[in-house]
Motif scaffolding. Structure first.
Motif, PDB file in Angstrom:
ATOM      1  N   ALA A   1      10.064 -24.050  12.348  1.00 17.11           N
ATOM      2  CA  ALA A   1       9.475 -22.803  11.865  1.00 17.11           C
ATOM      3  C   ALA A   1       7.962 -22.937  11.944  1.00 17.11           C
ATOM      4  CB  ALA A   1       9.918 -22.512  10.432  1.00 17.11           C
ATOM      5  N   GLY A   2       7.272 -21.856  12.259  1.00 16.21           N
ATOM      6  CA  GLY A   2       5.818 -21.931  12.388  1.00 16.21           C
ATOM      7  C   GLY A   2       5.419 -22.219  13.826  1.00 16.21           C
ATOM      8  N   ALA A   3       4.105 -22.296  14.023  1.00 14.22           N
ATOM      9  CA  ALA A   3       3.593 -22.463  15.390  1.00 14.22           C
ATOM     10  C   ALA A   3       2.615 -23.619  15.490  1.00 14.22           C
ATOM     11  CB  ALA A   3       2.915 -21.162  15.837  1.00 14.22           C
ATOM     12  N   THR A   4       2.776 -24.644  14.638  1.00 14.27           N
ATOM     13  CA  THR A   4       1.884 -25.799  14.709  1.00 14.27           C
ATOM     14  C   THR A   4       2.204 -26.641  15.931  1.00 14.27           C
ATOM     15  OG1 THR A   4       3.331 -27.194  13.383  1.00 14.27           O
ATOM     16  CG2 THR A   4       1.740 -25.843  12.189  1.00 14.27           C
TER      17      THR A   4
ATOM     18  N   THR B   1      10.365 -29.788  10.012  1.00 15.77           N
ATOM     19  CA  THR B   1      10.878 -28.426  10.153  1.00 15.77           C
ATOM     20  C   THR B   1       9.794 -27.356  10.142  1.00 15.77           C
ATOM     21  OG1 THR B   1      11.199 -28.187   7.757  1.00 15.77           O
ATOM     22  CG2 THR B   1      13.021 -29.129   9.033  1.00 15.77           C
ATOM     23  N   GLY B   2       8.687 -27.615   9.423  1.00 19.93           N
ATOM     24  CA  GLY B   2       7.641 -26.611   9.301  1.00 19.93           C
ATOM     25  C   GLY B   2       7.951 -25.531   8.291  1.00 19.93           C
ATOM     26  N   SER B   3       9.056 -25.659   7.552  1.00 11.67           N
ATOM     27  CA  SER B   3       9.471 -24.647   6.580  1.00 11.67           C
ATOM     28  C   SER B   3       9.820 -25.310   5.261  1.00 11.67           C
ATOM     29  CB  SER B   3      10.687 -23.875   7.103  1.00 11.67           C
ATOM     30  OG  SER B   3      11.324 -23.143   6.077  1.00 11.67           O
ATOM     31  N   HIS B   4       9.252 -24.763   4.138  1.00 12.02           N
ATOM     32  CA  HIS B   4       9.571 -25.326   2.825  1.00 12.02           C
ATOM     33  C   HIS B   4      11.054 -25.172   2.504  1.00 12.02           C
ATOM     34  CE1 HIS B   4       5.204 -25.480   2.027  1.00 12.02           C
ATOM     35  NE2 HIS B   4       5.533 -26.362   1.094  1.00 12.02           N
TER      36      HIS B   4
ATOM     37  N   VAL C   1       5.267 -28.969  15.398  1.00  3.65           N
ATOM     38  CA  VAL C   1       6.575 -28.319  15.435  1.00  3.65           C
ATOM     39  C   VAL C   1       6.964 -27.952  16.857  1.00  3.65           C
ATOM     40  CG1 VAL C   1       7.845 -26.272  14.672  1.00  3.65           C
ATOM     41  CG2 VAL C   1       6.390 -27.498  13.063  1.00  3.65           C
ATOM     42  N   ARG C   2       5.982 -27.755  17.712  1.00  6.51           N
ATOM     43  CA  ARG C   2       6.295 -27.394  19.100  1.00  6.51           C
ATOM     44  C   ARG C   2       6.773 -28.589  19.931  1.00  6.51           C
ATOM     45  NH1 ARG C   2       1.628 -23.924  18.686  1.00  6.51           N
ATOM     46  NH2 ARG C   2       0.347 -25.541  19.668  1.00  6.51           N
TER      47      ARG C   2
END
Length: 524
Positions: A74-77, A26-29, A80-81
């Protein structure tokens, strides 16, 4: 919440790995903790796990499925993309160590597709360097901030349990009201809300009623024209330890040889219940013959419980057995007097119809009834149909073929492989006695899904050659086996065997009958 013993330890052990995997996805805690809590609750809803279940694997699979149903990012890693499915396959195979075959089976896609997507992801993220990607994923997962999720997980389970109990109570009000009303205004009639009809005896000339067509046995089997009536269960606080059939005439049929019974006709009926437990002092509900100090034992006859159905060739017959709930409170059987399956609760006196009046087509290939481990749901197999009844509410539903247990699906293979076998309460395993190459017999615990022997356990030693037969499962991990000497067939007793460790303990007080159905064996 005694049912959830060990659940807290499971959460504390696996919460960090689950949150780490969810954070990569998810890229989000915040979303990772929400996803981990979902998977922990999913495991808790089926707690306690079976002895063969890997709870860590179960939790991760629940997390994967939840993420695919509601993918978030979430985020731009770079990770995650990636598309959700490719992201999941990369994390599961590279970080969690799942094999390509496991993920292909889980997602229902070819193995080649899994390999292609993982290879493309590795090329995109690290230009084909798998070791480097694995290190990067481990570092990112290790940076997850993981609070203690134990209290939140237990609260979620408690809320779910209370909500389920509330809804069950609401759903039970209508049939309970109907039962109370008909009890007050029409004694002797018990209503089943699902089948929509009261419990009245069939007239003697009713075409759909299954009457016993033969019995010359003087020891209890009903005789033709004897006016067999539906059994009225005694109100008692005792529990059913076991049930044994009354002796049928040899060949299962008697009478006019020129007119053999049609397929599906009951040709022999009558079972005996052994009751035990309770305290006879001050109890007015116990059946006659209950004796003992501080402990009560009694025998009850169920004359209309079918034991054999005609096969249709005039010589063969199907053997039928009642179903007893593990707590010994309830019994279900094919009523020869009413021509349908019924169930009784001996503690409350409630009676339920499990099926409509049966037609010949329902029983021409045999029939059986089973009960869930909690004693609440009864399932009747009628040819290609399977009807499940919730005893609490009286609701009857038709189960599609796809909902058959693993053991039911493997029944044909089990019949070819073993002389006799018994299905576990979960339906995932079967127990049977099999021969070994080195000689002698052992207890086989079979994984019904893979159709492979999961355990081979040595039988208790009797100091000489013995033959064994599986009587039934006492619970999810104990099997009751009957042993007898090969020379002369002298009975040696019953043993309860642990299906994992093989430890055996003698069980006393059971009747040495060729066909015995277990209830609450430990009662009394």
């Amino acid at each position: 919440m005694r049912r959830y013993i060990g659940y807290r330890e499971f959460v504390q052990r696996d919460q960090r790995s689950l949150v780490g995997t969810a954070l990569l996805l998810t890229g989000s805690h915040e979303q990772a903790i929400r996803l981990a809590l979902w998977s922990l609750r999913t495991v808790g809803l089926s707690w306690p796990p079976t002895l063969w279940e890997n709870t860590t694997t179960h939790a991760h699979i629940a997390l994967y499925r939840r993420f695919l149903r509601k993918p978030t990012a979430a985020g731009a890693t770079a990770l995650v993309r990636l598309p959700p499915r490719q992201r999941l396959l990369t994390v599961a195979c590279i970080h969690d160590g799942r094999t390509h075959a496991e993920m292909a089976t889980l997602l229902g896609i070819p193995v080649e597709t899994v390999e292609t997507e993982v290879t493309e992801a590795v090329a995109t993220l690290t230009k084909g360097n798998v070791a480097r990607l694995k290190t990067r994923l481990a570092t990112a997962a290790g940076e997850a901030s993981v609070p203690d999720l134990t209290a939140r997980s237990v609260r979620a389970l408690r809320r779910r349990r209370n909500r389920g109990a509330f809804l069950t109570a609401i759903a039970a009000l209508v049939p309970i009201g109907l039962i109370a009303a008909f009890t007050l205004f029409s004694q002797g009639v018990v209503w089943n809300s699902a089948l929509g009809e009261p419990n009245r005896s069939h007239p003697a000339d009713a075409p759909e009623a299954m009457r016993v067509v033969t019995s010359a046995e003087p020891t209890g089997s009903p005789e033709p024209g004897s006016g067999l009536k539906p059994w009225q269960a005694p109100r008692t606080s005792l529990t059913i330890r076991y049930a044994v059939p009354k002796r049928c005439p040899d060949g299962g049929s008697a009478g006019d040889a020129s007119a053999p019974p049609k397929a599906g006709k009951v040709i022999c009926a009558g079972w005996t219940l052994k009751l035990a437990g309770g305290d006879p002092a001050g109890s007015a509900r116990e059946p006659a013959g209950c004796t003992g100090k501080g402990r009560c034992e009694s025998t009850v006859s169920v004359p209309d419980a079918a034991e054999r159905l005609a096969y249709g060739d005039g010589r063969s017959s199907w053997r039928l057995s009642p179903a007893l709930s593990p707590d010994g409170r309830r019994i279900a059987y094919l009523s020869a007097a009413e021509g349908r399956y019924v169930a009784h609760d001996l503690h409350s006196g409630v009676k339920r119809y499990l099926t409509p009046a049966l037609a010949p087509s329902d029983t021409e290939t045999g029939t059986r009834v089973s009960v869930s481990p909690d004693g609440r749901h009864f399932t009747v197999a009628l040819g290609a149909r399977r009807l499940r009844t919730d005893f609490t509410t009286g609701t009857v539903t038709s189960l599609p073929a796809g909902q058959a247990t693993a053991a039911e699906k493997a029944a044909g293979w089990l019949r070819k492989s073993y002389r006799a076998w018994r299905e576990s309460p979960s339906g995932r395993h079967a127990a049977a006695v099999g021969a070994e190459e080195a000689g002698g017999d052992s207890l086989h615990i079979v994984d019904a899904r893979s159709r492979q022997v999961f355990k081979r356990l040595p039988l208790p030693s009797l100091g000489g050659p013995a033959k064994a037969e599986v009587v039934g499962w006492l619970n999810s991990h104990e099997v009751v086996v009957r042993l007898s000497a090969k020379a002369g067939g002298r009975p040696a007793g019953f043993f309860r065997m642990d299906a994992v460790t093989g430890r055996a303990h003698r069980v006393t007080g059971l009747a040495d009958d060729n066909l015995i159905v277990l209830g609450a064996v430990t009662a009394g």
